[in-house]
Design a protein around this motif. Structure first.
Motif, PDB file in Angstrom:
ATOM      1  N   LYS A   3       0.814  -1.221   0.000  1.00 51.76           N
ATOM      2  CA  LYS A   3       0.000   0.000   0.000  1.00 51.76           C
ATOM      3  C   LYS A   3       0.844   1.265   0.000  1.00 51.76           C
ATOM      4  O   LYS A   3       0.408   2.299  -0.458  1.00 51.76           O
ATOM      5  N   GLY A   4       2.031   1.194   0.555  1.00 51.74           N
ATOM      6  CA  GLY A   4       2.867   2.383   0.655  1.00 51.74           C
ATOM      7  C   GLY A   4       3.438   2.803  -0.690  1.00 51.74           C
ATOM      8  O   GLY A   4       3.681   1.981  -1.566  1.00 51.74           O
ATOM      9  N   LYS A   5       3.639   4.095  -0.845  1.00 53.37           N
ATOM     10  CA  LYS A   5       4.206   4.614  -2.088  1.00 53.37           C
ATOM     11  C   LYS A   5       5.708   4.355  -2.087  1.00 53.37           C
ATOM     12  O   LYS A   5       6.377   4.610  -1.096  1.00 53.37           O
ATOM     13  N   GLY A   6       6.244   3.855  -3.172  1.00 51.41           N
ATOM     14  CA  GLY A   6       7.676   3.561  -3.228  1.00 51.41           C
ATOM     15  C   GLY A   6       8.007   2.431  -2.282  1.00 51.41           C
ATOM     16  O   GLY A   6       7.402   1.378  -2.322  1.00 51.41           O
ATOM     17  N   GLY A   7       8.937   2.660  -1.395  1.00 53.56           N
ATOM     18  CA  GLY A   7       9.335   1.638  -0.433  1.00 53.56           C
ATOM     19  C   GLY A   7       8.647   1.772   0.908  1.00 53.56           C
ATOM     20  O   GLY A   7       9.013   1.106   1.868  1.00 53.56           O
ATOM     21  N   HIS A   8       7.646   2.660   0.999  1.00 56.96           N
ATOM     22  CA  HIS A   8       6.946   2.860   2.257  1.00 56.96           C
ATOM     23  C   HIS A   8       6.097   1.635   2.606  1.00 56.96           C
ATOM     24  O   HIS A   8       5.765   0.836   1.742  1.00 56.96           O
ATOM     25  N   ALA A   9       5.753   1.527   3.869  1.00 59.24           N
ATOM     26  CA  ALA A   9       4.892   0.441   4.333  1.00 59.24           C
ATOM     27  C   ALA A   9       3.833   1.024   5.258  1.00 59.24           C
ATOM     28  O   ALA A   9       4.050   2.059   5.890  1.00 59.24           O
ATOM     29  N   THR A  10       2.692   0.368   5.327  1.00 58.05           N
ATOM     30  CA  THR A  10       1.630   0.782   6.236  1.00 58.05           C
ATOM     31  C   THR A  10       1.521  -0.253   7.341  1.00 58.05           C
ATOM     32  O   THR A  10       1.459  -1.447   7.064  1.00 58.05           O
ATOM     33  N   VAL A  11       1.527   0.220   8.581  1.00 61.78           N
ATOM     34  CA  VAL A  11       1.407  -0.649   9.746  1.00 61.78           C
ATOM     35  C   VAL A  11       0.041  -0.415  10.372  1.00 61.78           C
ATOM     36  O   VAL A  11      -0.350   0.739  10.605  1.00 61.78           O
ATOM     37  N   PHE A  12      -0.678  -1.486  10.640  1.00 62.25           N
ATOM     38  CA  PHE A  12      -1.984  -1.416  11.282  1.00 62.25           C
ATOM     39  C   PHE A  12      -1.880  -2.060  12.656  1.00 62.25           C
ATOM     40  O   PHE A  12      -1.473  -3.213  12.773  1.00 62.25           O
ATOM     41  N   ILE A  13      -2.246  -1.316  13.686  1.00 62.72           N
ATOM     42  CA  ILE A  13      -2.279  -1.849  15.051  1.00 62.72           C
ATOM     43  C   ILE A  13      -3.653  -1.513  15.619  1.00 62.72           C
ATOM     44  O   ILE A  13      -3.996  -0.339  15.776  1.00 62.72           O
ATOM     45  N   GLY A  14      -4.430  -2.548  15.900  1.00 56.06           N
ATOM     46  CA  GLY A  14      -5.794  -2.317  16.347  1.00 56.06           C
ATOM     47  C   GLY A  14      -6.554  -1.577  15.256  1.00 56.06           C
ATOM     48  O   GLY A  14      -6.535  -1.964  14.093  1.00 56.06           O
ATOM     49  N   GLU A  15      -7.192  -0.473  15.621  1.00 56.28           N
ATOM     50  CA  GLU A  15      -7.962   0.337  14.675  1.00 56.28           C
ATOM     51  C   GLU A  15      -7.128   1.459  14.058  1.00 56.28           C
ATOM     52  O   GLU A  15      -7.617   2.195  13.220  1.00 56.28           O
ATOM     53  N   ARG A  16      -5.876   1.613  14.468  1.00 58.33           N
ATOM     54  CA  ARG A  16      -5.024   2.709  13.997  1.00 58.33           C
ATOM     55  C   ARG A  16      -4.021   2.211  12.955  1.00 58.33           C
ATOM     56  O   ARG A  16      -3.706   1.036  12.913  1.00 58.33           O
ATOM     57  N   PHE A  17      -3.532   3.158  12.161  1.00 57.07           N
ATOM     58  CA  PHE A  17      -2.501   2.801  11.188  1.00 57.07           C
ATOM     59  C   PHE A  17      -1.533   3.965  11.019  1.00 57.07           C
ATOM     60  O   PHE A  17      -1.843   5.109  11.343  1.00 57.07           O
ATOM     61  N   ALA A  18      -0.341   3.650  10.529  1.00 55.17           N
ATOM     62  CA  ALA A  18       0.682   4.654  10.269  1.00 55.17           C
ATOM     63  C   ALA A  18       1.500   4.210   9.065  1.00 55.17           C
ATOM     64  O   ALA A  18       1.647   3.016   8.804  1.00 55.17           O
TER      65      ALA A  18
END
Length: 77
Positions: free
Chosen positions: A40-55
């Motif tokens: 999902k992340g642009k380029g080499g980024h990654a998305t982390v989901f913890i519970g209902e939150r994400f970063a």
């Protein structure tokens, strides 16, 4: 790609992977779900989901200040 660039890339990814492992451990301690989506992340980024939150995690090395902001946004200490 030169050997130097390869080594630098591996080091950055190793540090980010260690940070992800730290987030996974904290989520487990709190009994929260944990998921990483590197597509999902642009380029080499990654998305982390913890519970209902994400970063979104940057593809670069995560310095202590950035790590603190990410943890705060995810509701972690």
């Amino acid at each position: 790609m030169s050997d130097t660039n390869l080594i630098e890339t591996e080091t950055v990814m190793d540090k980010r992977d260690r940070f992800i492992a730290e987030l996974r451990e904290q989520a487990k301690e709190l009994g929260l779900s944990f998921r990483v989506d590197k597509s999902k992340g642009k380029g080499g980024h990654a998305t982390v989901f913890i519970g209902e939150r994400f970063a979104t995690l940057p593809s670069r090395e995560i310095d202590p200040k950035t790590a603190s902001k990410i943890k705060k946004g995810l509701g972690l200490k």
